[in-house]
Design a protein around this motif. Structure first.
Motif, PDB file in Angstrom:
ATOM      1  N   GLU A  57       0.819  -1.206   0.000  1.00 48.57           N
ATOM      2  CA  GLU A  57       0.000   0.000   0.000  1.00 48.57           C
ATOM      3  C   GLU A  57       0.857   1.262   0.000  1.00 48.57           C
ATOM      4  O   GLU A  57       0.554   2.227  -0.696  1.00 48.57           O
ATOM      5  CB  GLU A  57      -0.943   0.014   1.216  1.00 48.57           C
ATOM      6  CG  GLU A  57      -2.051  -1.016   1.151  1.00 48.57           C
ATOM      7  CD  GLU A  57      -1.588  -2.439   1.519  1.00 48.57           C
ATOM      8  OE1 GLU A  57      -0.483  -2.594   2.087  1.00 48.57           O
ATOM      9  OE2 GLU A  57      -2.319  -3.377   1.206  1.00 48.57           O
ATOM     10  N   GLU A  58       1.933   1.266   0.796  1.00 48.63           N
ATOM     11  CA  GLU A  58       2.822   2.425   0.841  1.00 48.63           C
ATOM     12  C   GLU A  58       3.496   2.651  -0.513  1.00 48.63           C
ATOM     13  O   GLU A  58       3.609   3.792  -0.973  1.00 48.63           O
ATOM     14  CB  GLU A  58       3.886   2.229   1.923  1.00 48.63           C
ATOM     15  CG  GLU A  58       3.346   2.285   3.333  1.00 48.63           C
ATOM     16  CD  GLU A  58       4.372   1.854   4.378  1.00 48.63           C
ATOM     17  OE1 GLU A  58       4.206   2.264   5.538  1.00 48.63           O
ATOM     18  OE2 GLU A  58       5.331   1.111   4.041  1.00 48.63           O
ATOM     19  N   ILE A  59       3.913   1.574  -1.143  1.00 51.16           N
ATOM     20  CA  ILE A  59       4.549   1.697  -2.462  1.00 51.16           C
ATOM     21  C   ILE A  59       3.542   2.208  -3.479  1.00 51.16           C
ATOM     22  O   ILE A  59       3.848   3.105  -4.273  1.00 51.16           O
ATOM     23  CB  ILE A  59       5.139   0.341  -2.912  1.00 51.16           C
ATOM     24  CG1 ILE A  59       6.271  -0.091  -1.974  1.00 51.16           C
ATOM     25  CG2 ILE A  59       5.651   0.424  -4.348  1.00 51.16           C
ATOM     26  CD1 ILE A  59       6.748  -1.510  -2.183  1.00 51.16           C
ATOM     27  N   ALA A  60       2.335   1.658  -3.463  1.00 54.47           N
ATOM     28  CA  ALA A  60       1.291   2.094  -4.392  1.00 54.47           C
ATOM     29  C   ALA A  60       1.000   3.582  -4.218  1.00 54.47           C
ATOM     30  O   ALA A  60       0.864   4.316  -5.203  1.00 54.47           O
ATOM     31  CB  ALA A  60       0.026   1.271  -4.190  1.00 54.47           C
ATOM     32  N   ASP A  61       0.917   4.030  -2.973  1.00 55.74           N
ATOM     33  CA  ASP A  61       0.672   5.452  -2.712  1.00 55.74           C
ATOM     34  C   ASP A  61       1.829   6.312  -3.197  1.00 55.74           C
ATOM     35  O   ASP A  61       1.621   7.338  -3.840  1.00 55.74           O
ATOM     36  CB  ASP A  61       0.450   5.697  -1.214  1.00 55.74           C
ATOM     37  CG  ASP A  61      -0.889   5.168  -0.734  1.00 55.74           C
ATOM     38  OD1 ASP A  61      -1.770   4.908  -1.584  1.00 55.74           O
ATOM     39  OD2 ASP A  61      -1.043   4.994   0.500  1.00 55.74           O
ATOM     40  N   GLU A  62       3.055   5.879  -2.897  1.00 57.46           N
ATOM     41  CA  GLU A  62       4.234   6.673  -3.287  1.00 57.46           C
ATOM     42  C   GLU A  62       4.369   6.773  -4.803  1.00 57.46           C
ATOM     43  O   GLU A  62       4.718   7.824  -5.332  1.00 57.46           O
ATOM     44  CB  GLU A  62       5.510   6.067  -2.705  1.00 57.46           C
ATOM     45  CG  GLU A  62       6.743   6.880  -3.065  1.00 57.46           C
ATOM     46  CD  GLU A  62       7.986   6.402  -2.367  1.00 57.46           C
ATOM     47  OE1 GLU A  62       9.019   6.326  -3.036  1.00 57.46           O
ATOM     48  OE2 GLU A  62       7.916   6.106  -1.162  1.00 57.46           O
ATOM     49  N   LEU A  63       4.095   5.679  -5.510  1.00 60.50           N
ATOM     50  CA  LEU A  63       4.275   5.653  -6.966  1.00 60.50           C
ATOM     51  C   LEU A  63       3.006   6.002  -7.727  1.00 60.50           C
ATOM     52  O   LEU A  63       3.002   6.003  -8.959  1.00 60.50           O
ATOM     53  CB  LEU A  63       4.783   4.276  -7.402  1.00 60.50           C
ATOM     54  CG  LEU A  63       6.120   3.844  -6.806  1.00 60.50           C
ATOM     55  CD1 LEU A  63       6.477   2.444  -7.278  1.00 60.50           C
ATOM     56  CD2 LEU A  63       7.213   4.842  -7.154  1.00 60.50           C
ATOM     57  N   ASN A  64       1.922   6.262  -6.988  1.00 63.95           N
ATOM     58  CA  ASN A  64       0.635   6.608  -7.589  1.00 63.95           C
ATOM     59  C   ASN A  64       0.169   5.519  -8.554  1.00 63.95           C
ATOM     60  O   ASN A  64      -0.181   5.779  -9.696  1.00 63.95           O
ATOM     61  CB  ASN A  64       0.715   7.968  -8.292  1.00 63.95           C
ATOM     62  CG  ASN A  64      -0.658   8.534  -8.536  1.00 63.95           C
ATOM     63  OD1 ASN A  64      -1.606   8.211  -7.832  1.00 63.95           O
ATOM     64  ND2 ASN A  64      -0.772   9.375  -9.539  1.00 63.95           N
ATOM     65  N   ARG A  65       0.207   4.283  -8.066  1.00 62.84           N
ATOM     66  CA  ARG A  65      -0.227   3.116  -8.834  1.00 62.84           C
ATOM     67  C   ARG A  65      -1.248   2.346  -8.011  1.00 62.84           C
ATOM     68  O   ARG A  65      -1.355   2.532  -6.810  1.00 62.84           O
ATOM     69  CB  ARG A  65       0.946   2.180  -9.130  1.00 62.84           C
ATOM     70  CG  ARG A  65       1.999   2.768 -10.031  1.00 62.84           C
ATOM     71  CD  ARG A  65       3.045   1.739 -10.331  1.00 62.84           C
ATOM     72  NE  ARG A  65       4.176   2.355 -11.002  1.00 62.84           N
ATOM     73  CZ  ARG A  65       5.354   1.803 -11.093  1.00 62.84           C
ATOM     74  NH1 ARG A  65       5.588   0.631 -10.549  1.00 62.84           N
ATOM     75  NH2 ARG A  65       6.325   2.418 -11.727  1.00 62.84           N
ATOM     76  N   SER A  66      -1.932   1.448  -8.675  1.00 62.45           N
ATOM     77  CA  SER A  66      -2.872   0.603  -7.948  1.00 62.45           C
ATOM     78  C   SER A  66      -2.108  -0.466  -7.174  1.00 62.45           C
ATOM     79  O   SER A  66      -0.990  -0.841  -7.536  1.00 62.45           O
ATOM     80  CB  SER A  66      -3.855  -0.062  -8.910  1.00 62.45           C
ATOM     81  OG  SER A  66      -3.197  -1.051  -9.677  1.00 62.45           O
TER      82      SER A  66
END
Length: 178
Positions: A149-158
């Motif tokens: 979830e943190e990676i998805a938020d940081e990279l603006n991906r699903s």
């Protein structure tokens, strides 16, 4: 209405002639699309597989251009074919390596019995061989300890996109190690 930026590089008339089977137009389209195909392959393939994936994609383009209905869908079609070819080339390379083993499990056993420092160096090399976007995901998740979830938020991906790309990166690492 404007066309997407990446479709304006291709001539619509040449595209239609190629779809109709004109050999000169097909060759011109292959030449025009090659830089994009190579760029897509560098993003999707392990470095050692880029040339094979590009060659296969160009061949498929020349044989199947008639199946692409609109010029606007050509970049997406090419990207899909490149991703599939990258995966196919990687699988083929893995199967050829595995064919040398009688029982098919010797590669995995070799990994488990290697000295830790040797395995660590190979793991570093494997991560370095990844395409940049996969390497970044692996570092964020496995080195920095970030959640999906943190990676998805940081990279603006699903979340699903991050999980799929992380899975693909780990498969490439495993392929490298074996």
């Amino acid at each position: 209405m404007t066309q997407p930026a990446n479709t304006t590089r291709y001539d619509a008339h040449m595209f239609e002639l190629a779809r109709a089977g004109d050999e000169v137009a097909i060759n011109n389209l292959v030449i025009a699309t090659q830089p994009d195909i190579r760029r897509y392959a560098k993003l999707s393939c392990a470095a050692a597989n880029v040339d094979d994936a590009v060659q296969e994609t160009l061949w498929l383009l020349s044989k199947r251009i008639g199946t692409v209905k609109m010029l606007a869908s050509l970049p997406a079609w090419l990207f899909t074919v490149v991703k599939r070819e990258c995966f196919r080339v990687a699988q083929k390379a893995h199967l050829l390596k595995g064919a040398e083993d009688i029982d098919g499990f010797a590669d995995d056993l070799q990994l488990s019995h290697r000295p830790e420092n040797e395995l660590r160096l190979d793991l570093i090399r494997a991560i370095q061989s990844l395409p940049e976007h996969y390497r970044h995901l692996v570092l964020l998740r496995d080195i920095n300890g970030m959640t999906i979830e943190e990676i998805a938020d940081e990279l603006n991906r699903s979340r699903e996109s991050v999980k799929a790309q992380l899975h693909r990166a780990r498969l490439l690492i495993r392929e490298y190690l074996i």
